[in-house]
Design a protein around this motif. Sequence first.
Motif, PDB file in Angstrom:
ATOM      1  N   VAL A   1       0.742  -1.243   0.177  1.00 17.72           N
ATOM      2  CA  VAL A   1       0.046   0.042  -0.169  1.00 17.72           C
ATOM      3  C   VAL A   1       0.702   1.256   0.012  1.00 17.72           C
ATOM      4  O   VAL A   1       0.612   2.249  -0.811  1.00 17.72           O
ATOM      5  N   PHE A   2       1.936   1.398   0.745  1.00 12.74           N
ATOM      6  CA  PHE A   2       2.829   2.430   0.954  1.00 12.74           C
ATOM      7  C   PHE A   2       3.551   2.549  -0.160  1.00 12.74           C
ATOM      8  O   PHE A   2       3.794   3.786  -0.816  1.00 12.74           O
ATOM      9  N   LEU A   3       4.111   1.511  -0.755  1.00  7.18           N
ATOM     10  CA  LEU A   3       4.951   1.468  -2.034  1.00  7.18           C
ATOM     11  C   LEU A   3       3.936   2.104  -3.193  1.00  7.18           C
ATOM     12  O   LEU A   3       4.678   3.077  -3.924  1.00  7.18           O
ATOM     13  N   THR A   4       2.795   1.579  -3.423  1.00  5.66           N
ATOM     14  CA  THR A   4       2.185   1.967  -4.533  1.00  5.66           C
ATOM     15  C   THR A   4       1.629   3.379  -4.469  1.00  5.66           C
ATOM     16  O   THR A   4       1.917   4.298  -5.416  1.00  5.66           O
ATOM     17  N   ALA A   5       1.510   3.932  -3.111  1.00  6.71           N
ATOM     18  CA  ALA A   5       1.098   5.410  -2.981  1.00  6.71           C
ATOM     19  C   ALA A   5       2.280   6.304  -3.316  1.00  6.71           C
ATOM     20  O   ALA A   5       2.233   7.233  -3.884  1.00  6.71           O
ATOM     21  N   THR A   6       3.690   5.916  -2.830  1.00  3.24           N
ATOM     22  CA  THR A   6       4.711   6.458  -3.189  1.00  3.24           C
ATOM     23  C   THR A   6       4.939   6.405  -4.575  1.00  3.24           C
ATOM     24  O   THR A   6       5.402   7.622  -5.208  1.00  3.24           O
ATOM     25  N   VAL A   7       5.198   5.304  -5.288  1.00  4.00           N
ATOM     26  CA  VAL A   7       5.461   5.398  -6.636  1.00  4.00           C
ATOM     27  C   VAL A   7       4.389   6.260  -7.613  1.00  4.00           C
ATOM     28  O   VAL A   7       5.050   6.907  -8.412  1.00  4.00           O
ATOM     29  N   ARG A   8       3.156   6.468  -7.260  1.00  2.59           N
ATOM     30  CA  ARG A   8       2.358   7.045  -7.843  1.00  2.59           C
ATOM     31  C   ARG A   8       2.218   8.647  -7.397  1.00  2.59           C
ATOM     32  O   ARG A   8       1.493   9.150  -8.283  1.00  2.59           O
ATOM     33  N   GLY A   9       2.818   8.960  -6.401  1.00  8.18           N
ATOM     34  CA  GLY A   9       2.588  10.359  -5.835  1.00  8.18           C
ATOM     35  C   GLY A   9       3.412  11.089  -6.255  1.00  8.18           C
ATOM     36  O   GLY A   9       4.577  10.875  -6.676  1.00  8.18           O
TER      37      GLY A   9
ATOM     38  N   GLY B   1       5.631   9.366   1.002  1.00  5.29           N
ATOM     39  CA  GLY B   1       4.958   8.849  -0.446  1.00  5.29           C
ATOM     40  C   GLY B   1       3.431   8.827  -0.074  1.00  5.29           C
ATOM     41  O   GLY B   1       2.653   9.378  -0.843  1.00  5.29           O
ATOM     42  N   LEU B   2       3.186   8.665   0.900  1.00  2.00           N
ATOM     43  CA  LEU B   2       1.752   8.429   1.245  1.00  2.00           C
ATOM     44  C   LEU B   2       0.884   9.576   1.522  1.00  2.00           C
ATOM     45  O   LEU B   2      -0.135  10.053   1.172  1.00  2.00           O
ATOM     46  N   ALA B   3       1.775  10.679   2.075  1.00  2.00           N
ATOM     47  CA  ALA B   3       1.277  12.096   2.152  1.00  2.00           C
ATOM     48  C   ALA B   3       1.112  12.688   1.024  1.00  2.00           C
ATOM     49  O   ALA B   3       0.137  13.515   0.757  1.00  2.00           O
ATOM     50  N   TRP B   4       1.884  12.529  -0.066  1.00  2.00           N
ATOM     51  CA  TRP B   4       2.093  13.205  -1.288  1.00  2.00           C
ATOM     52  C   TRP B   4       1.370  12.404  -2.568  1.00  2.00           C
ATOM     53  O   TRP B   4       1.768  12.298  -3.612  1.00  2.00           O
ATOM     54  N   GLN B   5       0.366  11.379  -2.142  1.00  2.00           N
ATOM     55  CA  GLN B   5      -0.320  10.706  -3.154  1.00  2.00           C
ATOM     56  C   GLN B   5      -1.240  11.212  -4.047  1.00  2.00           C
ATOM     57  O   GLN B   5      -1.875  12.184  -3.383  1.00  2.00           O
ATOM     58  N   ARG B   6      -1.191  10.841  -5.150  1.00  2.00           N
ATOM     59  CA  ARG B   6      -2.227  11.365  -6.169  1.00  2.00           C
ATOM     60  C   ARG B   6      -2.793   9.950  -6.796  1.00  2.00           C
ATOM     61  O   ARG B   6      -1.961   9.150  -7.200  1.00  2.00           O
ATOM     62  N   LEU B   7      -4.126  10.075  -7.241  1.00  2.00           N
ATOM     63  CA  LEU B   7      -4.930   8.908  -7.858  1.00  2.00           C
ATOM     64  C   LEU B   7      -4.161   8.916  -9.173  1.00  2.00           C
ATOM     65  O   LEU B   7      -3.754  10.009 -10.096  1.00  2.00           O
ATOM     66  N   PRO B   8      -4.068   7.666  -9.874  1.00  2.00           N
ATOM     67  CA  PRO B   8      -3.377   7.488 -11.364  1.00  2.00           C
ATOM     68  C   PRO B   8      -4.290   8.502 -12.135  1.00  2.00           C
ATOM     69  O   PRO B   8      -3.479   9.054 -13.078  1.00  2.00           O
ATOM     70  N   GLN B   9      -5.579   8.505 -12.255  1.00  2.00           N
ATOM     71  CA  GLN B   9      -6.253   9.258 -13.263  1.00  2.00           C
ATOM     72  C   GLN B   9      -5.994  10.601 -12.899  1.00  2.00           C
ATOM     73  O   GLN B   9      -6.434  11.482 -13.871  1.00  2.00           O
ATOM     74  N   ALA B  10      -5.642  11.334 -11.749  1.00  2.00           N
ATOM     75  CA  ALA B  10      -5.432  12.518 -11.721  1.00  2.00           C
ATOM     76  C   ALA B  10      -4.167  12.998 -12.111  1.00  2.00           C
ATOM     77  O   ALA B  10      -3.759  14.254 -11.954  1.00  2.00           O
ATOM     78  N   LEU B  11      -3.143  12.081 -12.572  1.00  2.00           N
ATOM     79  CA  LEU B  11      -1.887  12.627 -12.911  1.00  2.00           C
ATOM     80  C   LEU B  11      -1.821  13.535 -14.085  1.00  2.00           C
ATOM     81  O   LEU B  11      -2.336  13.067 -15.334  1.00  2.00           O
ATOM     82  N   PRO B  12      -1.588  14.959 -13.883  1.00  2.00           N
ATOM     83  CA  PRO B  12      -1.378  15.700 -15.172  1.00  2.00           C
ATOM     84  C   PRO B  12      -0.428  15.406 -16.092  1.00  2.00           C
ATOM     85  O   PRO B  12       0.667  14.685 -15.831  1.00  2.00           O
TER      86      PRO B  12
END
Length: 508
Positions: A441-449, A485-496
Amino acid sequence: MRGRLNSLRRSLDLADLGFVYGLLCALSLVLINPWGTPRGEIWTDPKVYAFIALTLLTWGVLLVQLGLATFRRLRRQPAPPFRVPASWGWAVLLWGAFLASGLLTAYYSPIKAREALMANNEMGDGWLYWAWVAAFTLGNALLLRRFPQLFRGQLYGFLSASVLMGMAVVVQTIDWRLDFTATMGQEFRTPNPRTPNQLRSIIYEGQMPIGLASHRGHAAFVMAAAAVLTLLSLLRGWLRGRAAWPLYVFFLLGVYLTSTRGAQLAFGAGMIYLLVRFWRVGGARRTVLLAFVPLALGVAGLVGALAVGVPSVTRSLPPIGKLLKNPDAFLSMRPGYWHIAVSGVRERPLLGWGYNGFGLAFAYVNDFQNRFATYLAWNEGEPVPLKTLLGADHYVFRYVGEDDTLYRGRVMSNKAHNLFLDTAVSVGLLGLGVYLLLLGVFLTATVRGEGWGLEAVLVVYLVYGLTWFESAQFSHLAWWGLSVGLAWQRLPQALPQRHPLEHATVNG
């Protein structure tokens, strides 16, 4: 009242709060008590207390913010919007499940519940420590979501601590007796000439340089992680080149001087990960490739020095002949530890034995007729065979010998020297599964955020964990990176759809 409210709100945005965070982050890696005894009181407890203070400060700030927001809403004043990271709820559930599995382990363990929950004195990573890690990672994710500017203070704190650790490593490489305790420089002599050189603080010469930790292996992880974190900070714009490059080279030296092959491998894995992660970013790719230059020059210099007969200041590899006869020598006999851990998991697969379970399981799963007889009690120069095992803890096991006399044997180690086996033998396959989900969970949030790249610290941690273990002296450093990484998470579809490095200085 309104003036006081605004003053309190502004005070939470001041740089001095970042300084306090930086100081506590630094102390959580390097604080020692020179007058303590045994090892845990000198090197582990002070760091844990600093980490607890860091956690309490985090939740104190969050509670003040909650109170201020509630007060403003009651007075029908606008409050700054605050959104909880999308994965934060999952992180709470998984941390709760991991801690609950630990309680179940202690309750059903054949060891006393207190022993199964508490930490080994030196390692410090029992149930209570992991409860504090959970509180910190969850709280820091919320804190940096609201005050992202505090990240800089935390980053500088951990890097400053790494500099202090590296300086201690350099000094101890020159004189191994400098352990920075109240008995610094005092050797402990024994009548047995085969006994390794030892200090009054119970540090052996072969464990040096320890830096400001209790073993060179602990210092080695800090050096490896700091080197990768420094390069990442340069790539993301969190550090300027004139500061990052000297720090990076200094940490490289620290990785070498700690003479820990696992840390050197982990550092290499982190560097390769950064190269792959930033390969498609032109400027960043050049920077990572440049970072390999001092590494290559250092290796070439070492090879050249050895070729002309200059003695090495660190531990060398075992001779080729010894490696061919005994490949385990390269891994410092770790396969033997892993075999014992696997036996412990087979004995109690679901829930495990308790925290630091390798030492708790040691006496229950081994046959003392052969190689482990040296850990039994000795009488008149011979080991007393075990007849009935009465119990064990992190240090000794109690048994009735074949002469029907009560004896105490020694525990081989409290760690299997493998993060995954240690977790499985401690909290069982159930706890290991939850822990891996938590990391996921933390790794996914960090990689995507917005904190992408910080997962490189986790890469160093996991690769090092293949031949080492978790400890309250340094494990929270990896979880700090994941909390960001969890703090600065963004959802994949919200990536500009912008250049990936345009986000690099969002908190710099």
